[in-house]
Design a protein around this motif. Structure first.
Motif, mmCIF file in Angstrom:
data_model
loop_
_atom_site.group_PDB
_atom_site.id
_atom_site.type_symbol
_atom_site.label_atom_id
_atom_site.label_comp_id
_atom_site.label_asym_id
_atom_site.label_seq_id
_atom_site.Cartn_x
_atom_site.Cartn_y
_atom_site.Cartn_z
ATOM 1 N N LYS A 192 -15.379 29.358 33.434
ATOM 2 C CA LYS A 192 -14.623 29.619 34.437
ATOM 3 C C LYS A 192 -13.213 30.096 34.517
ATOM 4 O O LYS A 192 -12.639 29.409 33.729
ATOM 5 C CB LYS A 192 -14.701 28.672 35.847
ATOM 6 C CG LYS A 192 -14.166 29.046 37.049
ATOM 7 C CD LYS A 192 -13.970 27.873 38.007
ATOM 8 C CE LYS A 192 -15.265 27.099 38.286
ATOM 9 N NZ LYS A 192 -14.976 25.736 39.359
ATOM 10 N N VAL A 203 -9.960 31.586 36.075
ATOM 11 C CA VAL A 203 -9.040 31.992 37.508
ATOM 12 C C VAL A 203 -8.229 33.101 36.994
ATOM 13 O O VAL A 203 -7.169 32.642 36.175
ATOM 14 C CB VAL A 203 -8.641 30.613 38.063
ATOM 15 C CG1 VAL A 203 -7.341 31.030 39.029
ATOM 16 C CG2 VAL A 203 -9.700 29.970 38.778
ATOM 17 N N THR A 263 -17.482 33.105 34.822
ATOM 18 C CA THR A 263 -17.231 33.236 36.284
ATOM 19 C C THR A 263 -15.942 33.595 36.498
ATOM 20 O O THR A 263 -15.000 32.860 36.076
ATOM 21 C CB THR A 263 -17.695 31.920 36.928
ATOM 22 O OG1 THR A 263 -18.983 31.541 36.673
ATOM 23 C CG2 THR A 263 -17.290 31.957 38.356
ATOM 24 N N ILE A 267 -12.871 34.267 38.978
ATOM 25 C CA ILE A 267 -12.316 33.889 40.301
ATOM 26 C C ILE A 267 -10.933 34.755 40.557
ATOM 27 O O ILE A 267 -9.937 34.125 39.929
ATOM 28 C CB ILE A 267 -12.499 32.429 40.384
ATOM 29 C CG1 ILE A 267 -13.491 31.971 40.489
ATOM 30 C CG2 ILE A 267 -11.783 32.275 41.990
ATOM 31 C CD1 ILE A 267 -13.766 30.640 40.437
ATOM 32 N N TYR A 302 -7.469 35.237 42.621
ATOM 33 C CA TYR A 302 -6.563 34.640 43.444
ATOM 34 C C TYR A 302 -5.235 35.127 43.649
ATOM 35 O O TYR A 302 -4.516 35.386 42.651
ATOM 36 C CB TYR A 302 -6.302 33.106 43.000
ATOM 37 C CG TYR A 302 -6.053 32.065 44.461
ATOM 38 C CD1 TYR A 302 -6.753 31.894 45.291
ATOM 39 C CD2 TYR A 302 -4.638 31.883 44.300
ATOM 40 C CE1 TYR A 302 -6.358 31.092 46.422
ATOM 41 C CE2 TYR A 302 -4.080 31.070 45.403
ATOM 42 C CZ TYR A 302 -4.925 30.637 46.483
ATOM 43 O OH TYR A 302 -4.600 29.840 47.420
ATOM 44 N N PHE A 327 -4.643 25.473 43.964
ATOM 45 C CA PHE A 327 -6.013 26.452 44.062
ATOM 46 C C PHE A 327 -6.381 25.895 42.570
ATOM 47 O O PHE A 327 -7.763 25.770 42.551
ATOM 48 C CB PHE A 327 -5.834 27.840 44.407
ATOM 49 C CG PHE A 327 -7.128 28.715 43.958
ATOM 50 C CD1 PHE A 327 -8.071 28.550 45.245
ATOM 51 C CD2 PHE A 327 -7.481 29.426 42.959
ATOM 52 C CE1 PHE A 327 -9.214 29.075 44.999
ATOM 53 C CE2 PHE A 327 -8.696 29.970 42.623
ATOM 54 C CZ PHE A 327 -9.277 29.932 43.553
ATOM 55 N N VAL A 328 -5.777 26.079 41.515
ATOM 56 C CA VAL A 328 -6.498 26.062 40.438
ATOM 57 C C VAL A 328 -6.684 24.386 39.843
ATOM 58 O O VAL A 328 -7.718 24.290 39.312
ATOM 59 C CB VAL A 328 -5.130 26.301 39.262
ATOM 60 C CG1 VAL A 328 -5.378 25.776 37.833
ATOM 61 C CG2 VAL A 328 -5.062 27.778 39.071
ATOM 62 N N ARG A 329 -6.018 23.282 40.674
ATOM 63 C CA ARG A 329 -6.196 22.249 40.454
ATOM 64 C C ARG A 329 -7.587 21.805 41.168
ATOM 65 O O ARG A 329 -8.343 20.885 40.705
ATOM 66 C CB ARG A 329 -5.152 21.193 41.258
ATOM 67 C CG ARG A 329 -5.143 19.601 40.844
ATOM 68 C CD ARG A 329 -4.015 19.096 41.443
ATOM 69 N NE ARG A 329 -2.701 19.517 41.183
ATOM 70 C CZ ARG A 329 -1.918 19.985 41.793
ATOM 71 N NH1 ARG A 329 -2.181 20.381 43.133
ATOM 72 N NH2 ARG A 329 -0.709 20.611 41.332
ATOM 73 N N ASP A 330 -7.576 22.487 41.912
ATOM 74 C CA ASP A 330 -9.111 22.330 42.830
ATOM 75 C C ASP A 330 -10.417 23.040 42.152
ATOM 76 O O ASP A 330 -11.578 22.441 41.977
ATOM 77 C CB ASP A 330 -9.285 22.901 44.359
ATOM 78 C CG ASP A 330 -8.333 22.188 45.387
ATOM 79 O OD1 ASP A 330 -8.043 20.970 44.697
ATOM 80 O OD2 ASP A 330 -7.949 22.634 46.084
ATOM 81 N N GLN A 331 -10.098 24.167 41.427
ATOM 82 C CA GLN A 331 -11.131 24.919 40.955
ATOM 83 C C GLN A 331 -11.491 24.366 39.323
ATOM 84 O O GLN A 331 -12.595 24.422 38.988
ATOM 85 C CB GLN A 331 -10.661 26.455 40.814
ATOM 86 C CG GLN A 331 -10.738 27.071 42.154
ATOM 87 C CD GLN A 331 -12.251 27.468 42.530
ATOM 88 O OE1 GLN A 331 -13.113 27.412 41.834
ATOM 89 N NE2 GLN A 331 -12.169 27.065 43.850
ATOM 90 N N LYS A 332 -10.567 23.708 38.958
ATOM 91 C CA LYS A 332 -10.738 23.056 37.334
ATOM 92 C C LYS A 332 -11.120 24.320 36.525
ATOM 93 O O LYS A 332 -12.070 24.022 35.836
ATOM 94 C CB LYS A 332 -11.409 21.939 37.410
ATOM 95 C CG LYS A 332 -10.942 20.662 38.189
ATOM 96 C CD LYS A 332 -11.723 19.355 38.001
ATOM 97 C CE LYS A 332 -11.406 18.216 38.597
ATOM 98 N NZ LYS A 332 -11.016 18.377 40.120
ATOM 99 N N PRO A 333 -10.549 25.374 36.334
ATOM 100 C CA PRO A 333 -11.035 26.333 35.608
ATOM 101 C C PRO A 333 -11.012 26.165 34.097
ATOM 102 O O PRO A 333 -10.107 25.265 33.666
ATOM 103 C CB PRO A 333 -10.122 27.472 35.794
ATOM 104 C CG PRO A 333 -8.775 26.995 36.145
ATOM 105 C CD PRO A 333 -9.348 25.695 37.068
#
Length: 411
Positions: free
Chosen positions: A10, A12, A33, A35, A37, A46-52
């Protein structure tokens, strides 16, 4: 054959313009994937939540200081490598971004090949190689010096071969990192890398450790595979091979030459297709001349030699190494605030001889960070080992090399 399943990586992309994320999406197709932002002020949450696995960040943001965002994104146990992009990547900006946590800084826009390589360099740090056939560089070997650049090139060139490799270099230079890179960049990456320290194996246990045992071979013996079997299809790394006795060298040579070995107490022949990589801090040719190392074993294993240079010969890499060790400690200790090293501290570190090489530098960086009384570490705050560390060089060494458009430290 062994296999390794991985989730789709993933990425970001943080930029006020979605054109970059769309370009990356087209470039990598269904491999990743991607994403986008655009709300830079909320990007750290956002990055903390997505854990790319990788963050691509524009340094040309106008709604927030992008260097402060690099700080926020590079701290914490879930931090991902950051590929920073700028339309005007001047040297001061590149150094500042890397000092704060970026793994690469590249020009935007840039050629597809450069962008692909930058993202792949970062991905290898978190998820490992995506494919053994992709031409990404060696992330585990940090530095921009000519000696390290040449070493990385040699590693890439021979990683796909099956011939034995002898890695030489002083203690603490990172010989095991070279062995790991050879494995991870090879078609053997989905199989095991099995490492054994020859200096820690007594003669009486050498065969059991290397070739395995059958139940009942000796008191309390159980059936278990040895290093050769465990590494079948992968890579067998034998560190400190120069410490082996002549008797153990004979047994190792027999297994390498014939490709056949027997477990202790066993009668069935075993085979292994492991690639052999060995390392030593000794001059094996001198050991052969002194009859401390068998000449037939030496010529059997010394097909592809690699030498890892000592740190004193590549002092221009020290700023990048310091940044790398900072990031490692921040992830290991889950530091919420990561102390930074001042210019005079980096200068002092770059002027030392480092008899313990990168291992000693890492210890000094970590010790100085963990014992720091404030957010900034100066030359006076450095915590050397009083017995051997902090030996000043008698010559003036370069501190920071000219910074190119793309820079790559390692895992």
């Amino acid at each position: 054959m062994c296999s390794l399943e991985r989730a789709v990586p993933k990425v970001v992309v943080i930029d006020s313009d979605t054109a970059v994320s769309q370009h990356i999406d087209r470039l990598f197709g269904n491999t990743f994937t991607v994403i986008p932002y655009t709300r830079a002020a909320l990007a750290s949450d956002f990055v903390r939540d997505q854990k790319p696995d990788v963050v691509v960040l524009s340094l040309d943001l106008s709604t927030i200081d992008p260097l402060e965002l690099v700080d926020l994104l590079s701290v914490g146990s879930t931090s991902a490598p950051i590929v920073a992009m700028s339309a005007n990547p001047v040297a001061d900006l590149v150094v500042a971004a890397m000092h704060r946590g970026a793994s690469d800084v590249i020009r935007s826009p840039c050629p597809d090949r450069e962008l692909r390589r930058a993202v792949m360099r970062a991905l290898v740090r978190t998820v490992g190689p995506i494919s053994p056939n992709l031409p990404y560089p060696v992330p585990s070997i940090v530095g921009m010096s000519p000696l390290i650049t040449r070493l990385r090139s040699d590693i890439q060139r021979i990683a796909g071969a099956s011939a034995p490799v002898v890695v030489t270099g002083e203690s603490g230079v990172g010989k095991e990192l070279v062995a790991t890179a050879l494995h991870e960049l090879s078609p053997r990456v989905n199989c095991r890398l099995v490492a054994r320290n020859c200096g820690a194996i007594p003669d009486a246990l050498f065969e059991a450790e290397m070739f395995g045992t059958e139940r009942g071979a000796f008191t309390d013996a159980r059936s278990r595979p040895g290093a050769f079997e465990l590494a079948d299809g992968g890579t067998l790394f034998l560190d400190e091979i120069g410490e082996l006795s002549l008797a153990s060298q004979v047994k190792l040579l027999r297994a390498i030459e014939s490709g056949v070995f027997y477990r202790v107490g066993g009668v069935s022949p075993q085979r292994s297709s492991a690639r052999l990589v060995v390392a030593t801090n000794r001059d094996l040719s001198k050991e052969v001349a002194n009859r401390a190392f068998r000449s037939d074993l030496y010529y059997r294993i010394n097909v592809l030699p690699l030498n890892v240079p000592p740190l004193r010969d590549r002092s221009e890499d020290i700023p990048l190494l310091v940044r790398h060790f900072q990031s490692l400690l921040a992830r290991t200790e889950r530091l919420s605030v990561m102390p930074t090293f001042s210019h005079d501290a980096i200068t002092r570190l770059s002027s030392c001889e480092w008899p313990g090489n990168t291992r000693e530098l890492k210890n000094v960086v970590w010790r100085s960070m963990l014992l720091a009384s404030g957010p900034r570490i100066t030359a006076a705050d450095l915590r050397f080992d009083d017995r051997v560390g902090g030996i000043e060089s008698s010559t003036e060494l370069p501190v920071v090399a000219a910074v190119p458009t793309a820079v790559s430290p390692h895992r």
